[in-house]
Design a protein around this motif. Sequence first.
Motif, mmCIF file in Angstrom:
data_model
loop_
_atom_site.group_PDB
_atom_site.id
_atom_site.type_symbol
_atom_site.label_atom_id
_atom_site.label_comp_id
_atom_site.label_asym_id
_atom_site.label_seq_id
_atom_site.Cartn_x
_atom_site.Cartn_y
_atom_site.Cartn_z
ATOM 1 N N VAL A 228 0.817 -1.212 0.000
ATOM 2 C CA VAL A 228 0.000 0.000 0.000
ATOM 3 C C VAL A 228 0.853 1.266 0.000
ATOM 4 O O VAL A 228 0.563 2.213 -0.746
ATOM 5 C CB VAL A 228 -0.956 -0.002 1.213
ATOM 6 C CG1 VAL A 228 -1.728 1.316 1.284
ATOM 7 C CG2 VAL A 228 -1.925 -1.174 1.123
ATOM 8 N N ILE A 229 1.907 1.307 0.833
ATOM 9 C CA ILE A 229 2.700 2.540 0.953
ATOM 10 C C ILE A 229 3.362 2.918 -0.374
ATOM 11 O O ILE A 229 3.188 4.035 -0.863
ATOM 12 C CB ILE A 229 3.738 2.410 2.082
ATOM 13 C CG1 ILE A 229 3.031 2.183 3.431
ATOM 14 C CG2 ILE A 229 4.611 3.655 2.155
ATOM 15 C CD1 ILE A 229 2.027 3.267 3.791
ATOM 16 N N PRO A 230 4.113 1.997 -1.019
ATOM 17 C CA PRO A 230 4.615 2.366 -2.347
ATOM 18 C C PRO A 230 3.486 2.513 -3.367
ATOM 19 O O PRO A 230 3.586 3.308 -4.303
ATOM 20 C CB PRO A 230 5.533 1.184 -2.724
ATOM 21 C CG PRO A 230 5.828 0.494 -1.436
ATOM 22 C CD PRO A 230 4.614 0.685 -0.598
ATOM 23 N N GLY A 231 2.399 1.746 -3.177
ATOM 24 C CA GLY A 231 1.299 1.760 -4.134
ATOM 25 C C GLY A 231 0.623 3.116 -4.254
ATOM 26 O O GLY A 231 0.269 3.542 -5.353
ATOM 27 N N ILE A 232 0.426 3.822 -3.126
ATOM 28 C CA ILE A 232 -0.247 5.117 -3.203
ATOM 29 C C ILE A 232 0.662 6.158 -3.872
ATOM 30 O O ILE A 232 0.173 7.108 -4.490
ATOM 31 C CB ILE A 232 -0.709 5.603 -1.811
ATOM 32 C CG1 ILE A 232 0.481 5.749 -0.850
ATOM 33 C CG2 ILE A 232 -1.753 4.657 -1.235
ATOM 34 C CD1 ILE A 232 0.071 6.292 0.517
ATOM 35 N N PHE A 233 1.983 5.967 -3.779
ATOM 36 C CA PHE A 233 2.919 6.852 -4.476
ATOM 37 C C PHE A 233 2.894 6.572 -5.978
ATOM 38 O O PHE A 233 2.899 7.501 -6.801
ATOM 39 C CB PHE A 233 4.330 6.663 -3.915
ATOM 40 C CG PHE A 233 5.335 7.637 -4.467
ATOM 41 C CD1 PHE A 233 5.348 8.956 -4.052
ATOM 42 C CD2 PHE A 233 6.272 7.220 -5.398
ATOM 43 C CE1 PHE A 233 6.274 9.863 -4.555
ATOM 44 C CE2 PHE A 233 7.203 8.119 -5.917
ATOM 45 C CZ PHE A 233 7.207 9.448 -5.495
ATOM 46 N N ILE A 234 2.848 5.302 -6.338
ATOM 47 C CA ILE A 234 2.766 4.926 -7.749
ATOM 48 C C ILE A 234 1.452 5.414 -8.358
ATOM 49 O O ILE A 234 1.414 5.886 -9.497
ATOM 50 C CB ILE A 234 2.898 3.391 -7.892
ATOM 51 C CG1 ILE A 234 4.303 2.940 -7.463
ATOM 52 C CG2 ILE A 234 2.622 2.945 -9.323
ATOM 53 C CD1 ILE A 234 4.478 1.434 -7.362
ATOM 54 N N ALA A 235 0.354 5.329 -7.586
ATOM 55 C CA ALA A 235 -0.944 5.823 -8.066
ATOM 56 C C ALA A 235 -0.901 7.333 -8.286
ATOM 57 O O ALA A 235 -1.511 7.850 -9.237
ATOM 58 C CB ALA A 235 -2.040 5.454 -7.071
ATOM 59 N N LEU A 236 -0.205 8.056 -7.408
ATOM 60 C CA LEU A 236 -0.056 9.496 -7.578
ATOM 61 C C LEU A 236 0.656 9.811 -8.891
ATOM 62 O O LEU A 236 0.261 10.736 -9.627
ATOM 63 C CB LEU A 236 0.729 10.083 -6.407
ATOM 64 C CG LEU A 236 1.152 11.553 -6.531
ATOM 65 C CD1 LEU A 236 -0.072 12.466 -6.520
ATOM 66 C CD2 LEU A 236 2.124 11.946 -5.420
ATOM 67 N N LEU A 237 1.689 9.044 -9.209
ATOM 68 C CA LEU A 237 2.431 9.275 -10.453
ATOM 69 C C LEU A 237 1.569 8.968 -11.676
ATOM 70 O O LEU A 237 1.721 9.602 -12.722
ATOM 71 C CB LEU A 237 3.698 8.428 -10.464
ATOM 72 C CG LEU A 237 4.759 8.823 -9.421
ATOM 73 C CD1 LEU A 237 5.953 7.876 -9.493
ATOM 74 C CD2 LEU A 237 5.219 10.260 -9.628
#
Length: 382
Positions: free
Chosen positions: A281-290
């Motif tokens: 989830v933590i890296p995932g929300i950053f990837i979703a932002l990108l």
Amino acid sequence: MAEPVPAAVPNATDSNGTEVLNATAKFVATPEGTALAYGSLVVMALLPIFFGALRSVTCSKSKELGDGGYDSGFRNSADAPETITSRDAARFPIIASCTLFGLYLFFKVFSQEYINLLLSVYFFVLGVLALSHTMSPAMARIFPESFPNKQYQLLFTQGSGESKEEIVNYEFDTKNLVCLVLSSVVGVWYLLKKHWIANNVFGLAFALNGVELLHLNNVSTGCILLGGLFIYDVFWVFGTNVMVTVAKSFEAPIKLVFPQDLLEKGLEASNFAMLGLGDIVIPGIFIALLLRFDVSLKKNSRTYFYSSFLAYIFGLGLTIFVMHTFKHAQPALLYLVPACVGFPVVVALCKGELTEMFRYEESSEEAEPKEESSEPEKKKDQ
């Protein structure tokens, strides 16, 4: 911010290596079994990030169409994304640390059996709701148009007259009820059997909902969040035994598991490799932002999304490699954070879009419709 228990999710991840090492003291996994287990974990980790990021774009567009108001863009507030600000990001590692240490003390003082019973009921309710929300878009496509889809509303208020206040206002339909029933079947299965497949179904639903509904407002906030959890992860894994103790005692679908002895024992296998939801989830929300940044560029390309997605695969693979090389539990964010932040930054430098990437602000976009709507009023005043 998120609920207190999910805040500790990133830490539950990093007992993975220790759990595997403890298991291998009794069972020596075959190379085939190990490859299958870790390959399956990688695939399961990628699914909620990929589809959650795509769904986060839809959430963001719905929010914009609603003039920034959740109630106008979504039927229920539970379906609306929650924006993480820089202040939230800075406090998150502290809250997660307090939650983790609190759980550690609880398991030391109170009976593990009763705590896990309460947690099972808590995650049963959360899991059913998360899985139902995950299934809803697919079920809406499956049902024929002739299906009698009735609308319902659950309304609970306090007071009367002008002082009446809404406590619960939830709208749903027949299709939602079908999803809820199917999700409840999985929930009962998990509650009674604690089977690893039921655990993974709930875990994937939690992860996808987290990536979809937790939105970072800008890249700087993402860097603050990932940087703080990077330090947090390293400290609690290498500095103490708190994380390992909690992860061993904690029975809840906050991690994905896959048996290394599946080829020998089938679905009754019991020697698991594990990956915590926090590392998804933590890296995932950053990837979703990108991905949302890619969409804002309107260039019909997904350069930053795919670069960060590949970076996540690289970081997760490196985590597994180091863990097996040194035979020691590894904090996955130690490898995932530099990869997921570094790769897109290098791409932005090469394309000359680094400043534009860090200036991207979702909250400012939400305010634009309000500014436009105020212009006619100014003209009237004149």
